[in-house]
Design a protein around this motif. Structure first.
Motif, mmCIF file in Angstrom:
data_model
loop_
_atom_site.group_PDB
_atom_site.id
_atom_site.type_symbol
_atom_site.label_atom_id
_atom_site.label_comp_id
_atom_site.label_asym_id
_atom_site.label_seq_id
_atom_site.Cartn_x
_atom_site.Cartn_y
_atom_site.Cartn_z
ATOM 1 N N VAL A 180 79.972 6.150 80.910
ATOM 2 C CA VAL A 180 79.750 5.324 79.724
ATOM 3 C C VAL A 180 80.177 3.890 80.020
ATOM 4 O O VAL A 180 81.343 3.623 80.320
ATOM 5 N N THR A 181 79.230 2.974 79.921
ATOM 6 C CA THR A 181 79.514 1.546 80.109
ATOM 7 C C THR A 181 79.411 0.770 78.793
ATOM 8 O O THR A 181 79.958 -0.323 78.670
ATOM 9 N N ARG A 189 71.836 4.968 74.956
ATOM 10 C CA ARG A 189 71.964 3.710 75.690
ATOM 11 C C ARG A 189 73.410 3.429 76.113
ATOM 12 O O ARG A 189 73.727 2.320 76.516
ATOM 13 N N ARG A 190 74.267 4.412 76.016
ATOM 14 C CA ARG A 190 75.688 4.196 76.318
ATOM 15 C C ARG A 190 76.019 4.325 77.793
ATOM 16 O O ARG A 190 76.925 3.660 78.283
ATOM 17 N N ALA A 191 75.323 5.186 78.500
ATOM 18 C CA ALA A 191 75.712 5.527 79.877
ATOM 19 C C ALA A 191 74.896 4.768 80.904
ATOM 20 O O ALA A 191 73.757 4.348 80.657
ATOM 21 N N SER A 192 75.484 4.607 82.069
ATOM 22 C CA SER A 192 74.826 3.977 83.211
ATOM 23 C C SER A 192 75.043 4.840 84.446
ATOM 24 O O SER A 192 75.908 5.720 84.466
ATOM 25 N N MET A 193 74.262 4.571 85.492
ATOM 26 C CA MET A 193 74.443 5.243 86.780
ATOM 27 C C MET A 193 75.001 4.251 87.786
ATOM 28 O O MET A 193 74.463 3.146 87.938
ATOM 29 N N ILE A 194 76.063 4.655 88.446
ATOM 30 C CA ILE A 194 76.766 3.778 89.377
ATOM 31 C C ILE A 194 77.022 4.538 90.673
ATOM 32 O O ILE A 194 77.438 5.704 90.655
ATOM 33 N N LEU A 195 76.786 3.879 91.799
ATOM 34 C CA LEU A 195 77.043 4.495 93.097
ATOM 35 C C LEU A 195 78.525 4.328 93.453
ATOM 36 O O LEU A 195 79.046 3.216 93.434
ATOM 37 N N VAL A 196 79.162 5.461 93.773
ATOM 38 C CA VAL A 196 80.578 5.459 94.129
ATOM 39 C C VAL A 196 80.755 6.098 95.511
ATOM 40 O O VAL A 196 80.461 7.284 95.693
ATOM 41 N N PRO A 197 81.222 5.339 96.500
ATOM 42 C CA PRO A 197 81.529 5.951 97.798
ATOM 43 C C PRO A 197 82.645 6.988 97.634
ATOM 44 O O PRO A 197 83.622 6.749 96.912
ATOM 45 N N GLU A 241 72.445 -1.672 82.951
ATOM 46 C CA GLU A 241 73.443 -1.042 82.074
ATOM 47 C C GLU A 241 72.749 -0.353 80.909
ATOM 48 O O GLU A 241 71.804 -0.881 80.327
ATOM 49 N N GLY A 242 73.247 0.833 80.582
ATOM 50 C CA GLY A 242 72.686 1.588 79.466
ATOM 51 C C GLY A 242 71.444 2.386 79.810
ATOM 52 O O GLY A 242 70.881 3.059 78.952
ATOM 53 N N MET A 243 71.017 2.358 81.083
ATOM 54 C CA MET A 243 69.798 3.072 81.487
ATOM 55 C C MET A 243 70.077 4.477 82.012
ATOM 56 O O MET A 243 69.159 5.169 82.454
#
Length: 413
Positions: A180-181, A189-197, A241-243
């Motif tokens: 959630v961003t 529309r609250r969450a996003s996808m983020i790459l985390v090593p 963001e939000g996608m």
């Protein structure tokens, strides 16, 4: 395999892939490789991957510009069925979940620097990835409810949360995390996808979850993961963001085709084992098991159900190719619960046909029984898909179930 959806590509590829699976992979299916840690057989499969590359069969799922063969989803679905004839097929050809979905997602939405650093080695099979969405504290059937947060601080996101069933996290180079961003935005529309090593400070692999007695490791694992003040550059955002929810839905449309065609391949393998047993198992002098009507019923019903399931899935894949996944939501929901249940029926019938031997690890059936029961749960439980399909159908008859429930809730408030 049916000719109705075959193309010049599939007519060339499928016999070559089938021969590879039968000669290089099926001989590896022993109890040590199926009941131990996946890392044991992965060392051998990585050698087989080099043979796949030499045969020109690497990157089946990629577009021509990515160095692949440019298969349509319908064509790849037919290939996927053949790969699924062995539990090692998809991994050996680098078409395995969750990597295949992450590759598709990153190719379309990741910034160029992430593509260079992570997508290219993933595509070459040098690293693996995982997808981190499901949380133990919230129902996975409602992806708009997430506790994991990614708070923007300057040029970084600070991620905190608790995930599980982050499949294949053990040994993966990175995770695509749903967090959630935008907590004050509309639910979708609250969450996003983020790459985390996965080597980032604060990324904690708590355990590989035991699935019906099998925890495994490497690609064969399902991990519980905690994100403890994990900091990543804001540029690790995939899409905008939000996608997150939108990207998840886009990822799951083709992903469900991949799953369903894999399940059909599993069904065909179990069907073949069942028929071989029925034709060769003598139950009394001169009488084979296949002469009994109960077993004949197993065989006849399985044949009809597998064929029906395949046609449903390939038709849906063909429609996605033509119109996009959003246009065939109903068909995607239908194949998800229908094919999963067909597969599990065939696995169960094959086990029954083998009797006590069917529940041992001397043959492949027990492995399928353990690892594929989840098919009716992950990527949306059967009940969720059935409800969504029924609501959509009823809306065409003038009954908007969702709107009516919302109106009643507003009235009570």
């Amino acid at each position: 395999m049916d000719d109705i959806f075959s193309t010049n590509q599939t007519r060339d590829l499928i016999p070559r892939i089938r021969e590879f699976v039968e000669t290089e992979l099926i001989p590896l299916e022993n109890a040590e490789h199926l009941t131990g840690n996946f890392s044991t057989v992965a060392r051998i499969l990585d050698q087989k991957r080099e043979l796949v590359k030499k045969a020109g069969l690497w990157g089946l799922q990629h577009s021509v510009e990515e160095g692949g063969l440019g298969l349509t989803l319908c064509e790849f679905g037919q290939v996927s069925e053949v790969l699924a004839y062995s539990p090692f097929g998809h991994y050996t050809f680098n078409c395995q979940a969750p990597d295949i979905g992450n590759m598709e997602l990153m190719h379309k939405y990741a910034p160029d620097d992430l593509k260079r650093q992570y997508l290219e080695p993933l595509r070459e099979g040098h690293i693996r990835s995982c997808f981190s969405m499901t949380e133990p504290e919230f129902a996975g059937s409602n992806p708009t409810r997430l506790g994991t947060t990614a708070v923007r601080e300057g040029d970084e996101y600070v991620i905190n949360g608790h995930k599980w069933f982050t499949s294949s996290a053990d040994g993966a180079a990175f995770a695509v995390v749903m967090a959630v961003t935008n907590p004050d935005a509309a639910p979708h529309r609250r969450a996003s996808m983020i790459l985390v090593p996965t080597d980032a400070p604060g990324f904690e692999l708590v355990r590989n979850i035991s699935i019906m007695g099998d925890a495994s490791d490497h690609w064969g694992s399902h991990a519980e993961v905690k994100y403890n003040e994990v900091r990543v550059p804001a540029s690790n955002l995939i899409g905008g963001e939000g996608m997150g929810f939108t990207l998840a839905q886009e990822r799951l449309g083709p992903g469900r085709i991949h799953h369903c065609m894999r399940w059909i391949g599993i069904s065909e393998r179990c069907f073949d084992l069942m028929c071989r047993r029925a034709a060769t198992r003598e139950i009394e002098p001169g009488v084979m098991l296949g002469e009994k009507q109960f077993i004949q019923g197993f065989i006849a019903e399985s044949r009809a159900e597998i064929d029906a399931a395949r046609l449903m899935v390939l038709r849906t894949a063909n429609q996605i190719d033509q119109f996009g996944a959003a246009a065939v939501r109903n068909e995607i929901s239908a194949i998800k619960f229908f094919v999963a249940n067909i597969m599990l029926k065939v696995v169960d019938r094959a086990i029954q046909t083998y009797g006590a031997m069917g529940i041992t690890d001397d043959i492949l059936l027990a492995w399928y029984y353990r690892h594929e029961r989840g098919a009716r749960i992950y990527d949306g439980a059967d009940e969720v898909h059935k409800s969504a399909l029924a609501r959509s159908i009823l809306k065409g008859y003038g009954l908007d179930v969702k709107k009516k429930a919302a109106d009643m809730a507003a009235t009570r408030a």
